[in-house]
Write an enzyme that holds these catalytic residues in place. Structure first.
Site, short mmCIF file in Angstrom:
data_model
loop_
_atom_site.label_atom_id
_atom_site.label_comp_id
_atom_site.label_asym_id
_atom_site.label_seq_id
_atom_site.Cartn_x
_atom_site.Cartn_y
_atom_site.Cartn_z
N HIS A 126 0.84 -1.21 0.00
CA HIS A 126 0.00 0.00 0.00
C HIS A 126 0.87 1.26 0.00
CE1 HIS A 126 -3.20 -2.82 1.22
NE2 HIS A 126 -2.30 -3.28 2.07
N SER A 139 16.17 19.81 -15.10
CA SER A 139 15.11 20.82 -15.15
C SER A 139 15.70 22.13 -15.66
CB SER A 139 14.49 21.02 -13.77
OG SER A 139 13.66 22.17 -13.74
#
Length: 464
Positions: A160, A290
């Site tokens: 999970h 970036s």
């Protein structure tokens, strides 16, 4: 904006990035116009050779002329003929006949358009698998090397996406490998299940060939067999309509879509691990992550794989719809759709396999970061072992459980509310109640004691 001149033509019109930016030259050629129409000419040659061998009046000169012009394709003439005739196969029949005047009368003899169209597709699909399979095997091999190298390195497991029992870096990689091995088996099966359409005529009845051979069924069957062998297939489909069943395309793209799902899952895991700073894909010295944030090390290769894998997974819908709406022996609404989805599926699979190979050959692992995260979570996971040790030392299970419950909540508050480190073990050390096992705490917190058989599972081999 004015239309570009001829010298700007390449950059003045749309080009699929699957070919112009990503795919290998080999896969790009496999779905190229030259490969397609060159294969058409070879199929016309195979047909003429087989018809000649079975007694039709075809001469050696005609065969030799066809052989000499297999790759002598005038694409400009073919385009002009198609514009005039509105029929791609007949345009290329005429273009081939133009450079083979002696053989012009027997090119495409008895055949229908799907003789070259569908049979070429089957050849290209087969060869596409042959290009993909070695790449997939290489990826599996690279990941197997990585799994072996890190078979014993404990790492925090996640269920999970919440901290769970420890595994090892190598064992987690084996989950990826197992999925890809299933894909390898599925791709091999899909390739080996492909058959040749063969020479079946306009509605699959072989009526035109039966007429050519004056009702001789044996010769028609032998013609089908000869051409099938010449094309490199062991078998042809026993029955077809005008086309081979479009469910074949469904099977082909289903296994490729399944491969896409596997690679999407693997690369998603890599992206999550990169966020945790535990494992990263290769990052070049001059690579920019970036344009705005110079520090960024984005997992762009894994992101590309996920992006293209999603495209690959959706393509299977096209052949499913196409197969469902083929009326009787055939309708032509399959053609334009198949020109796009079949090629794109193989080109996309080729790209993501090549990219995943690049990733798998340059993984960067950060053991200290992995160890730090284990240390943050391990105290909570070790509580059951601590309880068992206290019981062995004469303690009461329920009393010990309550002690640890209180100390665990105090430690959790430090982590969640104060942003501090997990100090549960320090609290246990400071509590006189746990003095009987003070000397065992280090061994009870050894990460390898929490990984079960993970290391051994990495080295398992399938029984022969």
């Amino acid at each position: 904006m004015a239309a570009p001149g001829a010298e700007e033509d390449v950059f003045g019109r749309y080009r699929s990035p699957l070919v112009s930016r990503y795919a290998s030259p080999e896969m790009g050629f496999n779905f190229s116009e030259r490969r397609k129409f060159g294969t058409w000419r070879r199929l016309w040659l195979y047909l003429a050779q087989a018809e000649k061998s079975l007694g039709l009046p075809i001469t050696d000169d005609q065969i030799q002329e066809m052989e000499a012009n297999l790759d002598n394709i005038d694409f400009k003439m073919a385009a002009e003929e198609e514009k005039r005739l509105r029929h791609d196969v007949m345009a290329h029949v005429h273009t081939f006949a133009h450079c083979c005047p002696k053989a012009a009368a027997i090119i495409h003899l008895g055949a229908t358009s799907c003789y070259v169209g569908d049979n070429t597709d089957l050849i290209v699909l087969r060869d596409g698998f042959n290009l993909l399979l070695p790449k997939l095997a290489t990826v599996i091999s690279r990941l197997a090397d990585f799994a072996e190298q890190y078979a014993d390195l404990p790492t925090l497991g996640f269920t999970h996406y919440q901290p769970a029992q420890l595994t090892t870096v190598g064992k987690r990689c084996c989950l990826w490998i197992q999925d890809l091995c299933m894909d390898l088996r599925n791709l091999e099966r899909a390739r080996d299940d492909l058959r040749f359409r063969g020479v079946k005529g306009t509605t699959g009845t072989q009526a035109s060939f039966l007429q050519l051979f004056e009702g001789d069924h044996d010769k028609v069957e032998e013609l089908d067999r000869l051409v099938t062998v010449k094309a490199g297939f062991k078998q042809a489909y026993l029955v077809t309509g005008q086309t081979y069943s479009r469910k074949v395309d469904v099977e082909v793209l289903s296994v490729l879509a399944s491969l896409g799902a596997s690679i999407h899952k693997i690369c998603t895991d890599i992206r999550l691990l990169a966020n945790l700073k535990e494992i990263e894909e290769p990052f070049e010295t001059d690579q920019i992550g970036s344009s705005a944030m110079p520090y960024k090390r984005n997992p762009m290769r894994s992101e590309r794989c996920c992006s293209l894998a999603r495209h690959l997974m959706t393509l299977v819908l096209n052949p499913l719809h196409t197969a469902s709406v083929q009326w009787f022996e055939r309708t032509l609404d399959d053609s334009a759709n198949r020109r796009v989805c079949l090629a794109e599926a193989f080109l996309t699979a080729d790209i993501i396999l090549s990219t995943l190979q690049n990733i798998s050959e340059g993984f960067v692992v950060y053991p200290k970061v992995i160890e730090r995260r284990i240390r943050q979570e391990l105290p909570f996971m070790a509580t059951e072992n601590i309880i068992m040790a206290m019981v062995k030392a004469g303690g009461n299970r329920q009393d010990c459980h309550e002690k640890i419950r209180i100390l665990s909540q105090q430690a959790a508050a430090v982590v969640k509310q104060e942003g501090g480190d997990n100090d549960l073990i320090a609290r246990i050390r400071a509590d006189p109640y746990f003095s009987p096992i003070q000397g065992q705490l280090e061994s009870l917190l050894e990460p390898t004691s929490f990984t079960g058989r993970a290391s051994q599972q990495v080295r398992l081999r399938e029984a022969a």
